[in-house]
Design an enzyme around this catalytic site. Structure first.
Site, PDB file in Angstrom:
ATOM      1  N   GLU A 122      -0.730  -8.396   5.204  1.00  0.00           N
ATOM      2  CA  GLU A 122      -0.504  -8.657   6.631  1.00  0.00           C
ATOM      3  C   GLU A 122      -1.799  -8.804   7.406  1.00  0.00           C
ATOM      4  O   GLU A 122      -1.789  -9.241   8.556  1.00  0.00           O
ATOM      5  CB  GLU A 122       0.354  -7.526   7.239  1.00  0.00           C
ATOM      6  N   CYS A 132       0.832  -1.196   0.000  1.00  0.00           N
ATOM      7  CA  CYS A 132       0.000   0.000   0.000  1.00  0.00           C
ATOM      8  C   CYS A 132       0.876   1.259   0.000  1.00  0.00           C
ATOM      9  O   CYS A 132       1.468   1.592  -1.022  1.00  0.00           O
ATOM     10  CB  CYS A 132      -1.008  -0.043   1.139  1.00  0.00           C
ATOM     11  N   HIS A 138      -3.101  -5.147   1.495  1.00  0.00           N
ATOM     12  CA  HIS A 138      -2.479  -5.408   2.796  1.00  0.00           C
ATOM     13  C   HIS A 138      -2.426  -6.910   3.079  1.00  0.00           C
ATOM     14  O   HIS A 138      -3.335  -7.449   3.721  1.00  0.00           O
ATOM     15  CB  HIS A 138      -3.283  -4.713   3.903  1.00  0.00           C
TER      16      HIS A 138
END
Length: 192
Positions: free
Chosen positions: A174, A74, A172
């Protein structure tokens, strides 16, 4: 792990689950101890300003230009891009990726979304979370497109790329516990 702003804790957890040694980088001395770096999502202009304030911007830029592997997600993608569309007038990037990235391309915070997409190197779709995300508008010849948006208004937009030691996603990875995207980066670093 660039640790001045963004999803630091989540990225560190993913990297640790993959068996990678991790270090939160806030100063040039910490950067010197790293073989690779992850640039998290967050706010790209804030990350730039903090990196300058903490005297980390130029050393990081030099390490990346010198071949240090980096993975940007991002805002991290924006930081790695050579060119930005819709950036602030004083915004600088670390560069390295021969791409043009449009900041906040998918819209405002309320336009955030998630969905599954196919990604080169993965045998099953990855669940991608897009939060005020950029997209890649142009890629240079040496850039490998890893993923595009499969459907909807943004169908075909580039959201994951790799060029040499650098990798970036608009989304994202994560978020959640699917570490396969981080795994692509960790495996690439281990083979270098």
């Amino acid at each position: 792990m660039f640790a001045l702003q963004g999803d630091v804790r989540e990225h560190l957890a993913a990297l640790r689950r993959l068996g990678a040694s991790t270090l939160a980088v806030r100063r040039p001395a910490e950067l010197e101890q790293c073989d690779a770096i992850v640039l998290p999502g967050g706010e790209s202009t804030t990350m730039h300003k903090l990196a300058v304030t903490f005297e980390l911007f130029e050393p990081l830029r030099e390490r990346i230009a010198g071949g240090m592997p980096a993975f940007g997600t991002c805002a991290g993608m924006i930081l790695l891009a050579d060119r930005i569309t819709d950036g602030t007038t004083d915004q600088r990037t670390l560069g390295g990726l021969d791409v043009t990235v449009r900041r906040n391309a998918f819209g405002r915070q309320v336009d955030s979304f998630e969905g599954d997409l196919d990604m080169a190197g993965l045998d099953a779709p990855v669940h991608a979370v897009f939060i005020r995300a950029p997209w890649v508008e142009q890629v240079g010849e040496a850039v490998e497109v890893l993923a595009t948006v499969p459907t909807g208004e943004a169908a075909g937009r580039i959201v994951a790329v790799r060029q040499g030691a650098l990798m970036a996603t608009s989304f994202h990875p994560e978020v959640g516990h699917d570490d396969r995207v981080h795994g692509l980066f960790v495996d690439h670093v281990r083979t270098m």
